[in-house]
Scaffold this motif. Sequence first.
Motif, PDB file in Angstrom:
ATOM      1  N   ILE A 255      -1.430   7.472  -6.027  1.00 12.52           N
ATOM      2  CA  ILE A 255      -1.940   6.744  -7.304  1.00 12.52           C
ATOM      3  C   ILE A 255      -1.047   5.888  -8.009  1.00 12.52           C
ATOM      4  O   ILE A 255      -0.275   6.402  -8.762  1.00 12.52           O
TER       5      ILE A 255
ATOM      6  N   THR B 152      -3.188   3.100  -3.704  1.00  7.22           N
ATOM      7  CA  THR B 152      -3.927   2.657  -4.593  1.00  7.22           C
ATOM      8  C   THR B 152      -3.271   1.233  -5.380  1.00  7.22           C
ATOM      9  O   THR B 152      -2.245   1.457  -5.625  1.00  7.22           O
TER      10      THR B 152
ATOM     11  N   ILE C 175      -6.075   0.828  -1.312  1.00  8.40           N
ATOM     12  CA  ILE C 175      -7.504   1.364  -1.969  1.00  8.40           C
ATOM     13  C   ILE C 175      -7.277   1.043  -3.264  1.00  8.40           C
ATOM     14  O   ILE C 175      -6.471   1.009  -4.155  1.00  8.40           O
ATOM     15  N   LYS C 176      -8.765   0.047  -3.650  1.00  2.29           N
ATOM     16  CA  LYS C 176      -8.510  -0.462  -5.121  1.00  2.29           C
ATOM     17  C   LYS C 176      -9.401   0.623  -5.873  1.00  2.29           C
ATOM     18  O   LYS C 176     -10.262   1.459  -5.826  1.00  2.29           O
ATOM     19  N   PHE C 177      -8.298   0.993  -7.032  1.00  4.37           N
ATOM     20  CA  PHE C 177      -8.476   1.995  -7.834  1.00  4.37           C
ATOM     21  C   PHE C 177      -8.073   1.690  -9.138  1.00  4.37           C
ATOM     22  O   PHE C 177      -6.870   1.474  -9.568  1.00  4.37           O
TER      23      PHE C 177
ATOM     24  N   LEU D 211      -2.695  10.448  -1.141  1.00  9.49           N
ATOM     25  CA  LEU D 211      -3.031   9.411  -1.866  1.00  9.49           C
ATOM     26  C   LEU D 211      -1.957   9.133  -2.990  1.00  9.49           C
ATOM     27  O   LEU D 211      -1.497  10.195  -3.561  1.00  9.49           O
TER      28      LEU D 211
ATOM     29  N   VAL E 269     -11.795   9.283  -9.192  1.00  8.70           N
ATOM     30  CA  VAL E 269     -11.002   9.381  -7.897  1.00  8.70           C
ATOM     31  C   VAL E 269     -11.650  10.502  -6.880  1.00  8.70           C
ATOM     32  O   VAL E 269     -11.346  10.298  -5.835  1.00  8.70           O
TER      33      VAL E 269
ATOM     34  N   SER F 101      -4.503  -1.635  -8.788  1.00  9.65           N
ATOM     35  CA  SER F 101      -5.821  -1.782  -9.322  1.00  9.65           C
ATOM     36  C   SER F 101      -6.449  -3.090  -9.140  1.00  9.65           C
ATOM     37  O   SER F 101      -7.422  -3.418  -9.602  1.00  9.65           O
TER      38      SER F 101
ATOM     39  N   ILE G 285     -12.848   8.742  -3.865  1.00  7.91           N
ATOM     40  CA  ILE G 285     -11.677   8.458  -2.967  1.00  7.91           C
ATOM     41  C   ILE G 285     -11.237   9.534  -2.130  1.00  7.91           C
ATOM     42  O   ILE G 285     -11.003   9.647  -1.112  1.00  7.91           O
TER      43      ILE G 285
END
Length: 294
Positions: A6, A28, A37-39, A4, A46, A30, A49
């Motif tokens: 971030i 990810t 991935i929308k985060f 992942l 988290v 925003s 996810i």
Amino acid sequence: MRVLIIGGTSFIGRYFIKYTKIKKVFPTSSKNKKNFIKFNLLTDNVGFIIEKYKISHVIFLSAFSRPQDCEKNKKLSNNLNVISTKGVLNILLKKNIYFIFISSDYIFDGNKGNYSENSIPNPKVLYGKQKLKIEKFLKNSINRNFAILRCPKICGVNLDDRSIFMNFLSDCLKKKKMFKLANDQIFSPLYVKDLIKIFDIVLEEKIKGKFNVSGDENLSRFKFIKKIIEKFNLKKINLVSRSLSELSDVKNVPLNVSLNNSKIKKKINFKFTNFSKYLEILRRKYEKKIQEIQ
């Protein structure tokens, strides 16, 4: 390995997605973005996810990374760089997910330079103070399933990536002829593809600890740019030497933030790309465009 990222839309994140040898990468963003991935670091969990995508490793890149932005937006930068970052890292620690956290050369005061991993941090600017808070938070953790990589300014290879030397080259191609550059801040720029290779190794081997990840050469911005001008024979470019205090709105910016990278080189037997080779890479990529401004 399922990694992942971030902060997948960040400068480093975009390069990692493009050049990593790791096949299963989950970046990810925003915002709603295809293949991301929308985060939102400030509001989202988290943990969801990690479970949904069966994440085994994480690279934490999200940050308010420009010192001037941190100073102008103190509350927001603290929420992002400290409070929300701690929240995410705490979840990773509890779930025993291996991760890489990116720190900065700005955790040092810049009085001596050639800082090693054992040098005592003493940040002068808010961004450095925020990074150090996270380092201390991790140091106090019982779980040590992570690596902290302290990175300097990164050298990219794309004209639109807004990295330190590509900004200069891009401005040259736009016919800008005069540049005011700091002659008193010494740093150890890192070639971005070296960083991606190191990420791959560190993730694969789950290397733990704190490491300076920087280039081998320590010079001022003025001297680095002068090397570019000489390499590309840019005779029409005029460089004006100035102190950093004359050029920056941020007070107390550390001046000598050069890093000693011997620990990471020994740990993974890594050879960093020297600046001359980096310039040769740029010359081959942009030779025709450079000839137009010579």
